[in-house]
Design an enzyme around this catalytic site. Sequence first.
Site, short mmCIF file in Angstrom:
data_model
loop_
_atom_site.label_atom_id
_atom_site.label_comp_id
_atom_site.label_asym_id
_atom_site.label_seq_id
_atom_site.Cartn_x
_atom_site.Cartn_y
_atom_site.Cartn_z
CG ASP A 44 -31.07 -13.96 30.28
OD1 ASP A 44 -32.24 -13.44 30.41
OD2 ASP A 44 -29.98 -13.51 30.63
CG HIS B 274 -28.47 -13.79 26.43
ND1 HIS B 274 -29.36 -13.04 25.45
CD2 HIS B 274 -28.30 -12.71 27.37
CE1 HIS B 274 -29.44 -11.69 25.65
NE2 HIS B 274 -28.66 -11.67 26.66
CG HIS C 113 -5.95 1.68 -0.40
ND1 HIS C 113 -6.19 2.14 0.63
CD2 HIS C 113 -6.38 0.09 -0.07
CE1 HIS C 113 -6.55 1.22 1.72
NE2 HIS C 113 -6.44 0.17 1.14
CG HIS D 283 -1.74 -1.26 1.24
ND1 HIS D 283 -1.40 -2.29 1.60
CD2 HIS D 283 -3.18 -1.26 1.09
CE1 HIS D 283 -2.45 -3.36 1.70
NE2 HIS D 283 -3.54 -2.69 1.23
CD GLU E 235 -20.29 -6.86 24.86
OE1 GLU E 235 -20.35 -6.02 23.87
OE2 GLU E 235 -21.07 -6.94 25.48
NE ARG F 11 -22.84 -17.06 38.12
CZ ARG F 11 -24.16 -16.19 38.30
NH1 ARG F 11 -24.01 -14.78 38.12
NH2 ARG F 11 -25.25 -16.38 38.80
N GLY G 33 -10.76 3.82 7.57
CA GLY G 33 -11.36 2.67 8.28
C GLY G 33 -11.38 2.26 9.45
#
Lengths: 669, 669
Positions: free
Chosen positions: B474, B478, B267, B33, B416, B362, B163
Amino acid sequence: MPEVIIDKHTDDLTVNTIKFLAVDAVQKANSGHPGMPMGAADYTYALWIKHLRYNPKDPAWPNRDRFILSAGHGSMLLYAMLHLAGYDMPVEELQQFRQWCSHTPGHPEYDPKLGIETTTGPLGQGISNAVGMAMAQRRLAALFNKPGYDLIDHRIYVIASDGDLEEGISHEACSLAGHLGLGSIVVLYDDNHISIEGDTELAYSDNVAMRFEAYGWYVQKIDGHERAAASLALTKAEAVTDRPSIIIARTHIANGAPTKHDTAAAHGEPLGEEEIKAAKQLAGWPLEPTFYVPREVRELFAKRAAELLPQYEAWQSMFAQYRQAYPEQADLWDKMMGKVVPSNIEDIILSNIDCEKPAATRAASGMVIQEAAKLVPSLWGGSADLAPSTKTDVKGAGDFEKENPLGWNIHFGVREHGMGAAVNGIALYGGFIPYGATFLIFSDYMRPTIRLAALMGLHVVHVFTHDSIFVGEDGPTHEPIEQLPSLRAIPNVKVIRPADTAETAVAWAVALENTSGPTLLALSRQNLPASSGDPAKAKGLRRGAYVVRDSDKIDVVLIATGSEVSAAIGAYEILKQKGIGARVVSMPCMELFDEQDQAYRDSVIPPDVKKRVSIEAASPFGWSKYVGDEGISIGMTRFGASAPYKVLAEKFGFTPEAIAAKVEHYLAN
Amino acid sequence: MPEVIIDKHTDDLTVNTIKFLAVDAVQKANSGHPGMPMGAADYTYALWIKHLRYNPKDPAWPNRDRFILSAGHGSMLLYAMLHLAGYDMPVEELQQFRQWCSHTPGHPEYDPKLGIETTTGPLGQGISNAVGMAMAQRRLAALFNKPGYDLIDHRIYVIASDGDLEEGISHEACSLAGHLGLGSIVVLYDDNHISIEGDTELAYSDNVAMRFEAYGWYVQKIDGHERAAASLALTKAEAVTDRPSIIIARTHIANGAPTKHDTAAAHGEPLGEEEIKAAKQLAGWPLEPTFYVPREVRELFAKRAAELLPQYEAWQSMFAQYRQAYPEQADLWDKMMGKVVPSNIEDIILSNIDCEKPAATRAASGMVIQEAAKLVPSLWGGSADLAPSTKTDVKGAGDFEKENPLGWNIHFGVREHGMGAAVNGIALYGGFIPYGATFLIFSDYMRPTIRLAALMGLHVVHVFTHDSIFVGEDGPTHEPIEQLPSLRAIPNVKVIRPADTAETAVAWAVALENTSGPTLLALSRQNLPASSGDPAKAKGLRRGAYVVRDSDKIDVVLIATGSEVSAAIGAYEILKQKGIGARVVSMPCMELFDEQDQAYRDSVIPPDVKKRVSIEAASPFGWSKYVGDEGISIGMTRFGASAPYKVLAEKFGFTPEAIAAKVEHYLAN
């Protein structure tokens, strides 16, 4: 400014009905999110009773307004509205909220017969589906509306939460919506200042109004509990047709819950019997029966349905007249709405393209798209700023832009996740079999949307090119390794990696015919010879795998996909010279192969030939199933590297010579 | 305002050197590029010669400025700068651009010895890594800086492209950076109006200035070819320390290429011999030799290095004094920079937590984190708005916020993907072993960042809870199905799914010790009994799999992970009553098991016992490898459903009874 919608009594009564239906359902399930429906009940009432146009008896009415609860965790709000509005959502369903086989799952699941327009819950998806729907609407309107015949003339309403707007996908989709000036979109942003961890101030300080102005949206702010103000803002938003609208509605989560309003505790847990009792007493609401709907509220929605019915009927008679006035257009309408694909499409395409000449399968796909675009009016798509590489543009068909809704080629921008959601929205809208395109590596950026397409059973296609380390010089960041197995692991997805031009044509035919889930095409950057033999033989792709080279005595079965099929054939020739009999199987689609009966599968991979080698320039994860206990896999157990692709083929052992040597060594040990 | 940086001649000479190094390298590689480096050369020159503080002889200097080329496709710009600045980047490397085993791959690959601060190329990642770096910097500065001792006092410069800014991850990361007021970040946005498909106007109409103002950033606009203006804007940005800065630099791609400037053609393809010749002639540049660096340019960078050296030396002597003045802090510094983990951490933790009491893994992880936080000063993390569910907060340790940089718990927000990139940036920065947390299903939202952590070999941990259909109410949106196999397929990732509290403690120990790549913990929502027997036995996790229940005569091997281990033990008991001898294997980590020698693996899964059953409430994709040709997999071949998790266990056949019945049927057939 009017201060009420109907009158204070009726307004209060209806809003409380919505709230307590949600509260009672969450409590009965002992699971769910009561706070959002309570906070959103005021403006949602205004929307449904004054603005939203629908016919509960014909949920598929093409010109209905769409209602999307992007904040899917507030699902009881949607179910309550569908119940009140007369959809096939009886109170028994509300009472079965979040239970096995109910129509009221924890998060809304796409069910067009019930008025559930899309599956939401994973945040940012619903608002981004809306962008695809509005794109489809724009194009259909341009194709079919005629003077005096506004067949497509409706709005797409979305309720979004802070979570929706924090997610990156909302940036991609809302930026695209602003670019395209999708004026039918009206978003209500439920700005309740509460997220799971506490006040949104813990993590979120965006000036949302300024952000959406930066995207070119029409922005308003209201007190989300002022119902008449909400209605007025909706009217203003509806009047703005050249750009999308967002109404920032400041609300209080669990509004009406005496101690839990404005608390994170009300987000994702039942209020509890005591709080419910106190809330109902505060509202002057009967404690029993639960799921109570006053007669006046039933009457109000019945009256609204009666108001809306003439609009529906007028549309139906307009459409009947349209059929007379524009029979050709009506015929096209039927074809598009039916997503009709000619039954012989595969043969037409195979006879129109050169299957013999070596070509990259991405280039073959480009040839197929040119043909398919003529044969399938529903086909429509574009690329996430990689069209020159993915070869997905239809030549001479123009660009789909704000001022050119009849242009074909969609420029999604560098927005893979937004593209995936928009493609889903286009498919949900109806009339189109949409496709998106990017490099296979970037399927990672859009995985949640592929999963949702699979979960909803949507007829969508993705063209994933540059499908292996043979991307070459761009290096490991751009070279897929784990993407093929990762996509194959998703239920209800067909991953097809064709080996040559003929297989690519058949793969596209399968994709166009696969109405019940996404089809993902993995295509090569580099040229490939015609390995499947003749086009007729390539139809073996339909059965997932088939024999492309054989021997009288089969010492070993080489199972390859995509660009490795021709390498395997090269190895087969070398082994033949050495007196080793190999069979070469092209296995472009594991999912289709797994659907075949045992007899067919055994005819391709003979159970008694235990020496088997899979050859795929990707993670070998998942290949044990086919090569078996005694088999081996030639694959990539590390990331790739930056170098010309022929160098990589040598270094990583994917030349015919290297494969033959490995097979020989394997057979000798 | 000054119009030049040094003088017109030197400025031109240096900028042209940068441009033509990039142009020549791309041409020689016949791949790459050239347009971006040519367009960005002016302001990059200003940045490196006037602002960036570095020591090429000590690229790991903790107080160096960071330079991140988020627009990784312009990699030759970075390589050219590193070459000129005196890093270990000889011209021979530039000449080997994009070739096998060079240090100049197609996109920059993290190499701290060479001054390459992170791997970029997948768009949006570099700018988002910068946010993590700035978070780490903020915390380290708060921990260690003392009056007169500004140990940590530098900037993080980023070059980003359209981008980068179109990608959703940039929204997540830049919104978080604005929220946290990360003033050390200075982004140069290379606004060249060209993307791969053509003019950015095809898809992108954002008002970028307004967007970043909405995030609370300090925004400037410049002509990106005005070098002195760029330097002035950098100076202004550097003076703003309470919020991040973005400088929108309008540039022209391939600036200096007579016919290809401002074109998409420049590019991603070499300019071609003719265009290069014309460009060099236009610039008064010698056609030969290629890779030409004038003596004045070498001298200029040598002078800059000499200017910077005293700053570096002053820092070193300051740090030596700091060691005297604050020995305890210096000791902590060493521990953190060394990411020291006590060798007996596993035993300490196991002895401090209750491994017998049934607990969700958990919750067990939450207990472990409390202990680990005391033992490992480098540990640091948070959650993407799910901390109450992921149990990842350190109690009483406060929130990491703009005004509280010593607070522990990071609130990443509903972001996330941004979290994944920030966690990578924290790890890249040094001093921290970072962790992020969300539901396993949402690992899909952040996959590209997990892959990059694996590719870079970063020591990061992710806590993925709610790891199966047993999420329950859920519903399918999920409930992970394909996530476990999809993550296992990524090279250099350890996916660990512990079965109980003791295994969770060992899993965390492995994660803290695994310095060379990401460790992903898949943890249950629901309570689980202590299935591993005693804590000592749970150490079998270190070998990937081990026997938890056995029989004298082994009729069948049951291989389970996580919550299915206790179900398998239940089935084992039932089968025992029926005279069927089973062995139960807990296989929390396939990757660790695969690393063991054949003897160990055979001792766990005896080769002569062909009847094997894998039990995992997830897609069975990939299990054939362990159950073999005669084995079966009890898994999920469809999406989940919304219902209480015990109902789902019954309906989908994961109760001990259902498993025992399936095994019995299997053995009988």
